[in-house]
Write a protein that holds these residues in place. Structure first.
Motif, mmCIF file in Angstrom:
data_model
loop_
_atom_site.group_PDB
_atom_site.id
_atom_site.type_symbol
_atom_site.label_atom_id
_atom_site.label_comp_id
_atom_site.label_asym_id
_atom_site.label_seq_id
_atom_site.Cartn_x
_atom_site.Cartn_y
_atom_site.Cartn_z
ATOM 1 N N ALA A 54 0.838 11.041 -10.318
ATOM 2 C CA ALA A 54 0.140 10.117 -9.421
ATOM 3 C C ALA A 54 -1.367 10.377 -9.413
ATOM 4 O O ALA A 54 -2.171 9.440 -9.450
ATOM 5 N N VAL A 55 -1.742 11.654 -9.374
ATOM 6 C CA VAL A 55 -3.169 11.996 -9.360
ATOM 7 C C VAL A 55 -3.840 11.571 -10.663
ATOM 8 O O VAL A 55 -4.927 10.975 -10.648
ATOM 9 N N VAL A 60 -7.317 7.728 -13.847
ATOM 10 C CA VAL A 60 -7.447 6.953 -15.085
ATOM 11 C C VAL A 60 -7.644 5.472 -14.818
ATOM 12 O O VAL A 60 -8.537 4.827 -15.375
ATOM 13 N N SER A 61 -6.803 4.897 -13.945
ATOM 14 C CA SER A 61 -6.879 3.448 -13.770
ATOM 15 C C SER A 61 -6.843 2.984 -12.319
ATOM 16 O O SER A 61 -7.292 1.891 -12.005
ATOM 17 N N GLY A 62 -6.324 3.790 -11.417
ATOM 18 C CA GLY A 62 -6.164 3.335 -10.045
ATOM 19 C C GLY A 62 -5.018 2.349 -9.928
ATOM 20 O O GLY A 62 -4.277 2.122 -10.893
ATOM 21 N N TYR A 63 -4.867 1.753 -8.762
ATOM 22 C CA TYR A 63 -3.788 0.788 -8.568
ATOM 23 C C TYR A 63 -4.343 -0.444 -7.836
ATOM 24 O O TYR A 63 -5.348 -0.346 -7.122
ATOM 25 N N SER A 69 -0.166 -1.571 0.893
ATOM 26 C CA SER A 69 0.747 -1.565 2.042
ATOM 27 C C SER A 69 2.080 -0.909 1.693
ATOM 28 O O SER A 69 2.638 -0.137 2.487
ATOM 29 N N GLY A 70 2.609 -1.188 0.509
ATOM 30 C CA GLY A 70 3.860 -0.575 0.084
ATOM 31 C C GLY A 70 3.708 0.902 -0.189
ATOM 32 O O GLY A 70 4.595 1.710 0.140
ATOM 33 N N ILE A 71 2.576 1.287 -0.786
ATOM 34 C CA ILE A 71 2.311 2.696 -1.062
ATOM 35 C C ILE A 71 2.168 3.470 0.244
ATOM 36 O O ILE A 71 2.682 4.587 0.382
ATOM 37 N N LEU A 308 -1.522 9.338 -4.804
ATOM 38 C CA LEU A 308 -2.341 8.218 -5.276
ATOM 39 C C LEU A 308 -3.649 8.105 -4.499
ATOM 40 O O LEU A 308 -4.515 7.303 -4.854
ATOM 41 N N ASN A 309 -3.803 8.912 -3.460
ATOM 42 C CA ASN A 309 -5.050 8.920 -2.692
ATOM 43 C C ASN A 309 -5.891 10.165 -2.953
ATOM 44 O O ASN A 309 -6.869 10.410 -2.243
ATOM 45 N N ILE A 310 -5.509 10.967 -3.936
ATOM 46 C CA ILE A 310 -6.243 12.187 -4.255
ATOM 47 C C ILE A 310 -7.252 11.901 -5.361
ATOM 48 O O ILE A 310 -6.963 11.190 -6.319
#
Length: 341
Positions: A54-55, A60-63, A69-71, A308-310
């Motif tokens: 996730a990190v 690399v690309s983000g989301y 909201s789902g994350i 995903l927030n790191i």
């Protein structure tokens, strides 16, 4: 009529993106589970493997923002649900009938880890939030304890994910070191199991270190570790009390500490696992293992949401000093536990 139709389409679209965000964390959790089966990664487990993916993906690309909201649902709601299911791993009946002496040792381990981490973090000027979470994770039960306490002390998601990643890595290194040292240690099987159970970080780490010493050592190690897991409940209430006491009265509404209802679910599930499943309701060990694996996977999805927030910048700037403090704390705890078994 046209306005209503557009509103319905917007709602449907938001729900689809919400589901897509949850599915995204599910997909990365699957990848983390697969990565944890590979040589080398099999020691750090699915949680750390999934956070790593996730990190890296974030850098690399983000989301897409629409998936947020789902994350966030995975990182918050699923996190609490995983902690509730985690309660099934705690057999209160066994602790009260067989593990009271080990529970006393566990209290010492928890208090020592938190207090020493606090002192070292002050001395090293380490990040206070990450240091607190690492102290709790080291003393109690790793990722589950970090996740539970973080919701009470209102830590940032980034801090929680960083702490879980560090605890998984360090716990793995220590458990491997224990198994390497095992042939040369002047300890009986039960003494070795006690040492591992009162000093290692997570249940998985205790199982990894205890299994090579035999079934008796593993049983004692897990019993000692479950005693520390039990202490998560009073520790959560302690931090609730501290948070309320430290909140200035004039900011009481802004700093209000929400009651951690997931903790009640944790207690209920532990009571069900202790006195109902396998007793009143016959359940095979395979079913219990499946539930345990499910709770681990849901927790992995939650860790993906956090990961995903790191940012690597945060890891470099904020994690090194807490990591150093935790390493010293873990070494001292391990040495003291060794000489007191």
């Amino acid at each position: 009529m046209e306005y209503t139709e557009k509103s319905n389409n917007i709602v449907k679209g938001s729900r689809l993106f919400w589901l897509a965000g949850i599915g995204f964390t599910f997909f990365i959790a699957i990848l983390g589970l697969g990565l944890s089966k590979l040589p080398g990664f099999d020691h750090i487990g699915p949680l750390a493997s999934a956070i790593l993916i996730a990190v890296v993906f974030r850098q690399v690309s983000g989301y897409p923002e629409k998936l947020r909201s789902g994350i966030e649902f995975s990182s918050k709601r699923l996190l609490r649900f995983a902690i509730i299911l985690y309660g099934l791993k705690l057999n209160i009946d066994i602790i009260f009938h067989q593990g009271l002496p080990l529970l006393v040792r566990g209290i010492g381990s928890v208090a020592f880890a938190i207090l020493v981490m606090y002192a070292l973090s002050k001395w090293l000027k380490a990040d206070a939030s990450i240091s607190l979470l690492l102290g709790v994770g080291t003393g109690v039960c790793g990722a589950a304890a970090i996740a539970a306490i973080s919701t009470i002390v209102k830590s940032r998601e980034e801090d929680t994910a960083i702490s879980v990643g560090i605890i998984a890595l360090m716990g793995t290194l220590f458990s491997i070191l224990y198994t390497v040292l095992l042939p040369w240690l002047p300890l009986s099987d039960t003494e070795y199991g006690t040492w591992a159970g009162i000093s290692l970080h997570e249940i998985a780490h205790v199982a990894l270190a205890g299994a090579p010493a035999g079934q008796d050592a593993l049983a004692v190690a897990l019993l000692a570790k479950l005693g520390r897991v039990f202490l998560l409940v009073p520790l959560c209430f302690f931090f609730m009390y501290r948070m309320k006491k430290r909140s200035p009265e004039k900011h009481e509404d802004a700093a209000k500490v929400e009651f951690p209802w997931f903790l009640i679910g944790f207690i209920v599930m532990s009571l069900i696992g202790s006195y109902i499943l396998g007793g009143v309701i016959p359940v095979s060990s395979r079913v219990l293992d499946d539930i345990s694996n499910l709770s681990t996977f849901i927790l992995t999805m939650a860790m993906v949401g956090l990961g995903l927030n790191i940012s690597f910048h945060a890891l470099r700037d904020r994690a090194l000093r807490p990591l150093a403090a935790m390493t010293v704390t873990s070494v001292i705890l391990s040495v003291l536990a060794f000489f007191t078994v």
